[in-house]
Motif scaffolding. Structure first.
Motif, PDB file in Angstrom:
ATOM      1  N   THR A 135       1.004  -0.682  -0.006  1.00  0.00           N
ATOM      2  CA  THR A 135       0.132  -0.065   0.052  1.00  0.00           C
ATOM      3  C   THR A 135       0.998   1.503   0.127  1.00  0.00           C
ATOM      4  N   GLY A 136       0.647   2.166  -0.828  1.00  0.00           N
ATOM      5  CA  GLY A 136       1.613   3.136  -1.337  1.00  0.00           C
ATOM      6  C   GLY A 136       0.401   4.626  -0.675  1.00  0.00           C
ATOM      7  N   VAL A 137       1.819   5.330  -1.311  1.00  0.00           N
ATOM      8  CA  VAL A 137       0.987   7.243  -1.438  1.00  0.00           C
ATOM      9  C   VAL A 137       0.099   7.118  -2.463  1.00  0.00           C
ATOM     10  N   GLU A 138      -0.367   9.078  -2.163  1.00  0.00           N
ATOM     11  CA  GLU A 138      -0.246   9.658  -3.080  1.00  0.00           C
ATOM     12  C   GLU A 138       0.673  10.549  -3.966  1.00  0.00           C
ATOM     13  N   LEU A 139       0.953  11.131  -5.207  1.00  0.00           N
ATOM     14  CA  LEU A 139       2.015  12.088  -4.963  1.00  0.00           C
ATOM     15  C   LEU A 139       1.120  13.656  -4.889  1.00  0.00           C
ATOM     16  N   TYR A 140      -0.743  13.394  -5.298  1.00  0.00           N
ATOM     17  CA  TYR A 140      -1.167  15.020  -4.888  1.00  0.00           C
ATOM     18  C   TYR A 140      -1.401  15.187  -3.740  1.00  0.00           C
ATOM     19  N   GLU A 141      -1.156  16.658  -3.767  1.00  0.00           N
ATOM     20  CA  GLU A 141      -0.476  17.320  -2.078  1.00  0.00           C
ATOM     21  C   GLU A 141       0.374  17.119  -1.478  1.00  0.00           C
ATOM     22  N   LYS A 142       1.178  16.006  -1.963  1.00  0.00           N
ATOM     23  CA  LYS A 142       2.763  15.553  -1.187  1.00  0.00           C
ATOM     24  C   LYS A 142       3.664  17.537  -1.804  1.00  0.00           C
ATOM     25  N   THR A 143       4.716  16.924  -1.328  1.00  0.00           N
ATOM     26  CA  THR A 143       5.657  17.988  -1.502  1.00  0.00           C
ATOM     27  C   THR A 143       6.850  17.204  -2.341  1.00  0.00           C
ATOM     28  N   LEU A 144       7.431  18.399  -2.740  1.00  0.00           N
ATOM     29  CA  LEU A 144       8.549  17.373  -3.571  1.00  0.00           C
ATOM     30  C   LEU A 144       9.654  18.548  -3.562  1.00  0.00           C
ATOM     31  N   GLY A 145      10.472  17.920  -2.920  1.00  0.00           N
ATOM     32  CA  GLY A 145      11.585  18.921  -3.349  1.00  0.00           C
ATOM     33  C   GLY A 145      13.249  18.232  -3.732  1.00  0.00           C
ATOM     34  N   ILE A 146      13.095  19.835  -4.776  1.00  0.00           N
ATOM     35  CA  ILE A 146      13.941  19.357  -5.837  1.00  0.00           C
ATOM     36  C   ILE A 146      15.686  19.995  -6.147  1.00  0.00           C
ATOM     37  N   VAL A 147      16.069  19.567  -5.643  1.00  0.00           N
ATOM     38  CA  VAL A 147      17.896  19.970  -5.103  1.00  0.00           C
ATOM     39  C   VAL A 147      18.736  19.462  -6.455  1.00  0.00           C
ATOM     40  N   GLY A 148      18.792  21.130  -6.710  1.00  0.00           N
ATOM     41  CA  GLY A 148      19.607  21.020  -8.586  1.00  0.00           C
ATOM     42  C   GLY A 148      18.587  21.406  -9.051  1.00  0.00           C
ATOM     43  N   LEU A 149      18.235  22.801  -9.162  1.00  0.00           N
ATOM     44  CA  LEU A 149      17.181  23.351 -10.529  1.00  0.00           C
ATOM     45  C   LEU A 149      17.686  24.300 -11.511  1.00  0.00           C
ATOM     46  N   GLY A 150      17.905  23.414 -12.331  1.00  0.00           N
ATOM     47  CA  GLY A 150      18.923  23.387 -13.522  1.00  0.00           C
ATOM     48  C   GLY A 150      17.960  22.894 -14.833  1.00  0.00           C
TER      49      GLY A 150
END
Ligand SMILES: NC(=O)c1ccc[n+]([C@@H]2O[C@H](COP(=O)([O-])OP(=O)(O)OC[C@H]3O[C@@H](n4cnc5c(N)ncnc54)[C@H](O)[C@@H]3O)[C@@H](O)[C@H]2O)c1
Ligand SMILES: O=C(O)CC[C@@H](O)C(=O)O
Length: 530
Positions: A135-150
């Motif tokens: 059983t997993g999780v949804e991506l909807y309304e989760k926070t994605l941290g992006i390290v390196g914004l190239g």
């Protein structure tokens, strides 16, 4: 004439060979096999690689004719760029060829780790039916941290937004405005770790980024966060990650790249919550075709002696068509300056006057420098190492432009000062539909004579009968004159003669002719290609 050899060291898209065309002898080698590589690179003019071939200092030194190293992809960690630069070898890559593929694989890993794709797949194939366990999780309304914004970080942001994710990012080298454009809130690394449900890294591997995400960062992260690395192996410490997943601090991971490829005995392989891929970020038909075609085009350009927009170790970019004819002229003028110099050049100025002055003419500076060193340095001199050679010799180099040009549409003027205080100036232009190169000035004497391969230059006191004496001395030495220009000085009683002759004249003969006319300065200039 034998065709230049292009060595293909890894599997590339067939479109690469098509884009190279028929002008080269294409050879294949196995880049990952060190002894085969060192053997086959010896007479290659160009080598095309992906990420498995180490084109390091040893390989570059073994290559006697190499002009270009082409990396069919983005990362250059398998190419020793400084060693290539010192050897005058151009390095090109295909910086945007696989970014979409890498961003899509990142999304696949984010989704895969959210939904236990790997473990679910393995479990079902093993005959199990474990719906509860995975059983997993949804991506909807989760926070994605992006390290390196190239480039790739930006594409990931765009895609994650479509899933309804909140985006935070950390990249000390980009502006707030650029991040805002991507819809990413910029925070510091601890801030990112504290709020992110998923963390994905998209930086190059540098001393600063190696191991940047390790034990301390996992402890500081939101409990159960998932970590994705589709950038470079080792940016996320693999051992620390395995421990953090096993301890339940980290919820899962998606790893495409490895500190050693292929990875040896990684504990990550044993963990259900970790999805792994064998460096597949760029492994799509589209990315391989784009990368192969892009580097094939760059190799064609580089072997034709042109600058290449995707070269990473040479200032270049697109060259305006009106500037192009000036490139070989500037190199030949640089060679004339070198012939006239009695000692080492300490300052070198390139002036570009006329209609092309408002274009990017920096290539003319590179070309003039290439000419200045070409006949004095035993190693290959190219656009790549010419600025480095100037820097190593402490030569100050200037580029000056002025749209005003009195007599021609464009004139390139080179001036040099030597360690003995000698001042040299040489100007030239390219005229007519046949693009004839002309010498238009030498040391302040105005001329207009074709810049042919073999020239003799004499400065002497102007006096009746001197031209006859000069002709006689040349005849006595069996030198055939193809053209001649005499320019009297505007300020003193001197004159300068420039003679186009049929073949190169030895220094000894030039000296003898100079002696016959009592020349105060003289030079034999040979601009032959070999
Ligand atoms: N898995 C694959 O097959 C695959 C495919 C393509 C690219 N890559 C890799 O993906 C990575 C990103 O590629 P890209 O084209 O987006 O590169 P890019 O140069 O466009 O972006 C890299 C970004 O990282 C940032 N950065 C540098 N040091 C940083 C630091 N200490 N902390 C935070 N940010 C930092 C830079 O400012 C830049 O914005 C590279 O490592 C590349 O080699 C992997
Ligand atoms: O598959 C490859 O050639 C490596 C792709 C990728 O890591 C790159 O740096 O371009």
């Amino acid at each position: 004439m034998p065709k230049p050899i292009v060595l293909i060291a890894e599997i590339l898209s067939p479109a690469t060979i098509d884009a190279l065309g028929g002008d080269f002898e294409i050879r294949q080698t196995e880049g990952a096999d060190r002894s085969q590589l060192l053997n086959d690179i010896v007479d290659a003019d160009a080598i095309l690689v992906r990420s498995a071939t180490q084109v390091d200092a040893e390989a570059i030194a073994a290559a006697k004719k190499l002009q270009v190293i082409a990396r069919a992809g983005v990362g250059l960690d398998n190419v020793d760029v400084p060693a290539a630069t010192s050897a005058g070898v151009m390095v090109v890559n295909a910086p945007t060829s696989n970014i979409t593929s890498a961003a899509e694989l990142t999304m696949a890993h984010i989704l895969g780790s959210a939904r236990y794709f790997g473990a679910g797949n393995t479990s079902l194939k093993a005959g199990e039916w474990n719906r509860k366990k995975y059983t997993g999780v949804e991506l909807y309304e989760k926070t994605l941290g992006i390290v390196g914004l190239g480039r790739i970080g930006g594409l990931v942001a765009e895609r994650a937004k479509a899933f309804g994710m909140r985006l935070v990012g950390y990249d000390p080298y980009i502006t707030q405005a650029r991040a805002a454009q991507m819809g990413v809130e910029v925070v510091d690394l601890p801030g990112l770790l504290a709020v992110s449900d998923f963390v994905t890294v998209h930086m190059p591997k540098t001393p600063e980024t190696t191991g940047m995400i390790s034990t301390e960062e996992f402890k500081a992260a939101k409990p159960g966060a998932r970590f994705i690395n589709v950038a470079r192996g080792g940016i996320i410490d693999e051992e620390a990650l395995a421990e953090a997943v096993a301890a339940g601090e980290v919820g899962g991971a998606g790893i495409d790249v490895w500190s050693t490829e292929p990875p040896e005995h990684s504990a990550l392989m044993e963990l259900d919550a970790v999805n792994v891929t064998p460096h597949l970020g760029a492994s799509t038909a589209e990315a391989q075709e784009k990368a192969g075609v892009a580097v094939a085009k760059s190799v064609r350009k580089a072997l034709a002696g042109e600058l290449v927009p995707d070269a990473v170790n040479v200032a270049g970019g697109a060259i305006h068509e009106d500037v192009r004819p000036g490139i070989p002229l500037a190199e030949r003028l640089g060679r004339v300056v070198n012939s006239l110099a009695d000692s080492s050049v300490t300052h070198f100025k390139v002036e570009v006057n006329g209609e092309i002055a408002d274009k990017d003419v920096s290539v003319l500076k590179l070309s003039a420098l290439k000419g200045l060193f070409r006949d004095v340095v035993s190693d290959q001199v190219s656009y790549v190492n010419a600025p480095l050679l100037a820097e190593e010799r402490g030569i100050g180099v200037e580029l000056v432009t002025d749209p005003y040009c009195e007599s021609f549409r464009n004139v390139t003027r080179l001036t040099a000062t030597t360690s003995e205080g000698q001042r040299i100036s040489v100007s030239g232009t390219v005229t007519g539909p046949k693009l004839v190169q002309k010498l238009t000035e030498v040391n302040g004497f105005d001329l207009e004579i074709e810049l042919t391969d073999n020239l003799l230059i004499f400065r002497y006191e102007d006096r009746p009968g001197i031209i006859g004496q000069l002709g006689q001395a040349l005849g006595a030495n069996e030198i055939n004159i193809a053209g001649m220009q005499v320019s009297p000085s505007a300020t003193d009683n001197d004159a300068l003669s420039v003679l186009a002759v049929d073949s190169a004249v030895s220094e000894e003969v030039v000296k003898a002719v100079a002696g016959a006319v009592n020349a105060s300065a003289f030079s034999g200039v040979s601009l032959n290609e070999d």
